[in-house]
Write an enzyme that holds these catalytic residues in place. Structure first.
Site, PDB file in Angstrom:
ATOM      1  CG  HIS A 168      -0.224  -0.040   2.542  1.00 57.36           C
ATOM      2  ND1 HIS A 168      -0.224  -1.132   3.375  1.00 57.36           N
ATOM      3  CD2 HIS A 168       0.536   0.882   3.163  1.00 57.36           C
ATOM      4  CE1 HIS A 168       0.493  -0.877   4.439  1.00 57.36           C
ATOM      5  NE2 HIS A 168       0.972   0.350   4.334  1.00 57.36           N
TER       6      HIS A 168
HETATM    7  C1  T46 Z   1       2.732   0.436   6.951  1.00 57.26           C
HETATM    8  C2  T46 Z   1       3.547  -0.795   7.118  1.00 57.26           C
HETATM    9  C3  T46 Z   1       5.004  -0.508   7.212  1.00 57.26           C
HETATM   10  C4  T46 Z   1      -4.459  -0.719  13.328  1.00 57.26           C
HETATM   11  O1  T46 Z   1      -5.614  -0.871  13.762  1.00 57.26           O
HETATM   12  N1  T46 Z   1      -3.668   0.266  13.843  1.00 57.26           N
HETATM   13  C5  T46 Z   1      -2.399   0.486  13.411  1.00 57.26           C
HETATM   14  O2  T46 Z   1      -1.728   1.401  13.899  1.00 57.26           O
HETATM   15  C6  T46 Z   1      -1.863  -0.375  12.393  1.00 57.26           C
HETATM   16  C7  T46 Z   1      -0.447  -0.177  11.891  1.00 57.26           C
HETATM   17  C8  T46 Z   1      -2.669  -1.367  11.890  1.00 57.26           C
HETATM   18  N2  T46 Z   1      -3.932  -1.534  12.358  1.00 57.26           N
HETATM   19  C9  T46 Z   1      -4.762  -2.614  11.814  1.00 57.26           C
HETATM   20  C10 T46 Z   1      -5.303  -2.326  10.414  1.00 57.26           C
HETATM   21  C11 T46 Z   1      -5.449  -3.697   9.812  1.00 57.26           C
HETATM   22  O3  T46 Z   1      -6.694  -4.243  10.178  1.00 57.26           O
HETATM   23  O4  T46 Z   1      -3.980  -3.791  11.697  1.00 57.26           O
HETATM   24  C12 T46 Z   1      -4.361  -4.509  10.528  1.00 57.26           C
HETATM   25  C13 T46 Z   1      -3.152  -4.752   9.650  1.00 57.26           C
HETATM   26  O5  T46 Z   1      -2.725  -3.512   9.089  1.00 57.26           O
HETATM   27  P1  T46 Z   1      -2.011  -3.452   7.662  1.00 57.26           P
HETATM   28  O6  T46 Z   1      -2.675  -4.378   6.720  1.00 57.26           O
HETATM   29  O7  T46 Z   1      -1.934  -2.030   7.236  1.00 57.26           O
HETATM   30  O8  T46 Z   1      -0.568  -4.010   8.067  1.00 57.26           O
HETATM   31  P2  T46 Z   1       0.775  -4.025   7.220  1.00 57.26           P
HETATM   32  O9  T46 Z   1       1.750  -4.814   8.009  1.00 57.26           O
HETATM   33  O10 T46 Z   1       0.517  -4.431   5.826  1.00 57.26           O
HETATM   34  O11 T46 Z   1       1.263  -2.488   7.187  1.00 57.26           O
HETATM   35  C14 T46 Z   1       1.760  -1.855   8.353  1.00 57.26           C
HETATM   36  C15 T46 Z   1       1.076  -0.488   8.574  1.00 57.26           C
HETATM   37  O12 T46 Z   1      -0.329  -0.643   8.685  1.00 57.26           O
HETATM   38  C16 T46 Z   1       1.329   0.438   7.414  1.00 57.26           C
HETATM   39  O13 T46 Z   1       0.893   1.747   7.724  1.00 57.26           O
HETATM   40  O14 T46 Z   1       3.154   1.378   6.298  1.00 57.26           O
HETATM   41  O15 T46 Z   1       3.154  -1.630   8.213  1.00 57.26           O
END
Ligand code: T46
Length: 141
Positions: free
Chosen positions: A56
């Protein structure tokens, strides 16, 4: 050879070593971290080197990523150029400004990815579709 990507830079934290065992590295907002830190999160318990995270871009969020243990591979893409980095040095962070597509993969089992972020979590700030990301980028030029 790395390609020029705007909004991307390396951030090297100091390594404080005294006579004792261990090293201290320090991140300070608006000093060596180029924004006020509103959120800290970390990703761990990565069991498979086939896991892929990220995929993303953020519309306005700024972040600095550190691999504080183990290693992983980071891919950063501005819609024109793509760079790949091996993250395995705890005091060497990567600053990601807005509108950079990023992917994390090839995690070692003991990997801990620590992220300092400029804002609270907001799903509306995410662009999770690559073709949508590209059309945002093309509109900007
Ligand atoms: C990024 C990379 C480096 C939350 O509720 N609060 C938070 O602060 C975060 C980071 C995530 N979430 C929830 C949202 C989703 O339901 O955790 C779940 C997984 O998030 P995401 O799919 O965005 O996770 P990654 O590992 O793909 O990405 C993360 C960060 O979200 C993103 O901002 O830049 O790490």
């Amino acid at each position: 050879m790395y390609k020029e990507i705007e909004g991307f830079k390396f951030i090297e934290l100091p390594r404080i070593i005294d006579g004792r065992d261990g090293i201290i590295s320090v991140a300070e907002q608006n000093r060596n971290i180029p924004f006020s830190i509103k959120r800290v999160y970390y990703i761990y318990d990565l069991k498979s080197d086939l896991s892929v995270r990220g995929m993303h871009a953020h519309k306005s969020l700024e972040q600095v990523l550190f691999c504080v243990n183990g290693r992983f591979e980071l891919i950063v893409d501005d819609g024109y150029n793509k760079n790949q980095f091996k993250m395995d040095t705890p005091n060497l962070g990567i600053y990601l400004g807005p509108m950079l597509w990023h992917e994390m993969r090839k995690f070692s089992e003991n990997c801990i990815l620590l992220v300092l972020a400029s804002d609270y979590f907001n799903e509306d700030d995410y662009i999770r579709d690559y073709s949508e990301f590209l059309s945002f980028i093309r509109q900007k030029r």
